[in-house]
Design a protein around this motif. Structure first.
Motif, PDB file in Angstrom:
ATOM      1  N   GLN A 228      69.589 125.638  22.491  1.00  0.00           N
ATOM      2  CA  GLN A 228      70.450 124.511  22.336  1.00  0.00           C
ATOM      3  C   GLN A 228      70.698 123.674  23.418  1.00  0.00           C
ATOM      4  O   GLN A 228      71.108 124.202  24.407  1.00  0.00           O
ATOM      5  N   LEU A 229      70.302 122.338  23.361  1.00  0.00           N
ATOM      6  CA  LEU A 229      70.335 121.524  24.539  1.00  0.00           C
ATOM      7  C   LEU A 229      71.336 120.254  23.844  1.00  0.00           C
ATOM      8  O   LEU A 229      70.909 119.743  22.745  1.00  0.00           O
ATOM      9  N   VAL A 230      72.422 120.104  24.441  1.00  0.00           N
ATOM     10  CA  VAL A 230      73.251 119.047  23.705  1.00  0.00           C
ATOM     11  C   VAL A 230      73.502 117.978  24.530  1.00  0.00           C
ATOM     12  O   VAL A 230      74.018 118.114  25.805  1.00  0.00           O
ATOM     13  N   GLU A 231      72.979 116.812  24.263  1.00  0.00           N
ATOM     14  CA  GLU A 231      72.883 115.449  25.087  1.00  0.00           C
ATOM     15  C   GLU A 231      74.027 114.812  24.739  1.00  0.00           C
ATOM     16  O   GLU A 231      74.690 114.467  23.699  1.00  0.00           O
ATOM     17  N   SER A 232      74.368 113.820  25.917  1.00  0.00           N
ATOM     18  CA  SER A 232      75.765 112.816  25.569  1.00  0.00           C
ATOM     19  C   SER A 232      75.381 111.869  26.545  1.00  0.00           C
ATOM     20  O   SER A 232      74.701 112.037  27.600  1.00  0.00           O
ATOM     21  N   GLY A 233      76.134 110.598  26.339  1.00  0.00           N
ATOM     22  CA  GLY A 233      76.180 109.626  27.322  1.00  0.00           C
ATOM     23  C   GLY A 233      75.552 108.607  27.177  1.00  0.00           C
ATOM     24  O   GLY A 233      75.722 107.537  28.005  1.00  0.00           O
TER      25      GLY A 233
ATOM     26  N   LEU B 102      74.605 104.100  33.479  1.00  0.00           N
ATOM     27  CA  LEU B 102      74.934 105.061  32.502  1.00  0.00           C
ATOM     28  C   LEU B 102      74.675 106.321  33.354  1.00  0.00           C
ATOM     29  O   LEU B 102      73.642 106.599  33.909  1.00  0.00           O
ATOM     30  N   ARG B 103      75.525 107.251  32.661  1.00  0.00           N
ATOM     31  CA  ARG B 103      75.006 108.738  33.096  1.00  0.00           C
ATOM     32  C   ARG B 103      74.938 109.493  31.840  1.00  0.00           C
ATOM     33  O   ARG B 103      75.896 109.776  31.103  1.00  0.00           O
ATOM     34  N   LEU B 104      73.650 110.066  31.694  1.00  0.00           N
ATOM     35  CA  LEU B 104      73.645 110.880  30.655  1.00  0.00           C
ATOM     36  C   LEU B 104      73.787 112.756  31.095  1.00  0.00           C
ATOM     37  O   LEU B 104      73.786 112.811  32.284  1.00  0.00           O
TER      38      LEU B 104
ATOM     39  N   PHE C  50      67.127 106.126  39.195  1.00  0.00           N
ATOM     40  CA  PHE C  50      67.668 106.999  38.446  1.00  0.00           C
ATOM     41  C   PHE C  50      67.836 108.323  39.353  1.00  0.00           C
ATOM     42  O   PHE C  50      67.050 108.480  40.225  1.00  0.00           O
ATOM     43  N   ALA C  51      68.850 109.016  38.928  1.00  0.00           N
ATOM     44  CA  ALA C  51      68.882 110.297  39.935  1.00  0.00           C
ATOM     45  C   ALA C  51      69.340 111.406  38.950  1.00  0.00           C
ATOM     46  O   ALA C  51      70.330 111.327  38.190  1.00  0.00           O
TER      47      ALA C  51
ATOM     48  N   TYR D  49      72.392 116.296  34.737  1.00  0.00           N
ATOM     49  CA  TYR D  49      72.949 114.925  34.412  1.00  0.00           C
ATOM     50  C   TYR D  49      71.749 113.959  34.849  1.00  0.00           C
ATOM     51  O   TYR D  49      70.725 114.465  35.679  1.00  0.00           O
ATOM     52  N   LEU D  50      71.543 112.846  34.198  1.00  0.00           N
ATOM     53  CA  LEU D  50      70.736 111.759  34.489  1.00  0.00           C
ATOM     54  C   LEU D  50      71.468 110.470  35.056  1.00  0.00           C
ATOM     55  O   LEU D  50      72.189 109.659  34.051  1.00  0.00           O
ATOM     56  N   GLN D  51      71.768 110.009  36.141  1.00  0.00           N
ATOM     57  CA  GLN D  51      72.392 109.041  36.622  1.00  0.00           C
ATOM     58  C   GLN D  51      71.459 107.964  36.701  1.00  0.00           C
ATOM     59  O   GLN D  51      70.285 107.805  37.292  1.00  0.00           O
ATOM     60  N   MET D  52      71.805 106.768  35.781  1.00  0.00           N
ATOM     61  CA  MET D  52      70.809 105.607  35.728  1.00  0.00           C
ATOM     62  C   MET D  52      71.601 104.576  36.198  1.00  0.00           C
ATOM     63  O   MET D  52      72.598 103.821  35.580  1.00  0.00           O
TER      64      MET D  52
END
Length: 121
Positions: free
Chosen positions: A3-8, A18-20, A68-69, A80-83
């Motif tokens: 399971q992978l749970v995304e948010s942000g 935004l940061r995911l 993005f990082a 994380y994905l820092q956008m």
């Protein structure tokens, strides 16, 4: 079952940030490279970024390089994905994926449910 749970995700003005986040189990996190893809309406899902499970090497799509990082917190089993400097063309559903391959773009074995990112002009 992995399971992978995304948010942000959310709504942001052009130029904003935004940061995911994507959280998974310890077993998955320690043996899979983690990636972000995105899919805009009417378009195919496209690769955004990946971070290797060993060593933490990263790779990005040309369209997001310098803005993005991708990073990970091993203790929290979270990637994380820092956008930054977001553009309206970044609007899409962003998906987290886990991959056991070293191919670029990575072949995803497991997907998250996706999180909507909308960038207004």
């Amino acid at each position: 079952q992995v399971q992978l749970v995304e948010s942000g995700g959310g709504l942001v003005q052009a130029g904003g940030s935004l940061r995911l986040s994507c959280t998974t189990s310890d077993r998955t996190f320690s043996s899979y490279s983690m990636a972000w893809f995105r899919q805009a309406p009417g378009r195919e899902r496209e690769f955004v970024a990946v971070i290797a499970w060993r060593g933490g090497a990263t790779s990005y799509a040309d369209s997001v390089k310098g803005r993005f990082a991708i990073s990970k917190d091993n203790a929290k089993h979270t990637v994380y994905l820092q956008m930054n400097s977001l553009k309206p063309e970044d609007t899409a559903v962003y998906y987290c994926g886990a991959s056991q391959t070293t191919l670029l773009p990575p072949v995803i074995d497991y997907w998250g449910q996706g999180t909507q990112v909308t960038v207004s002009s």
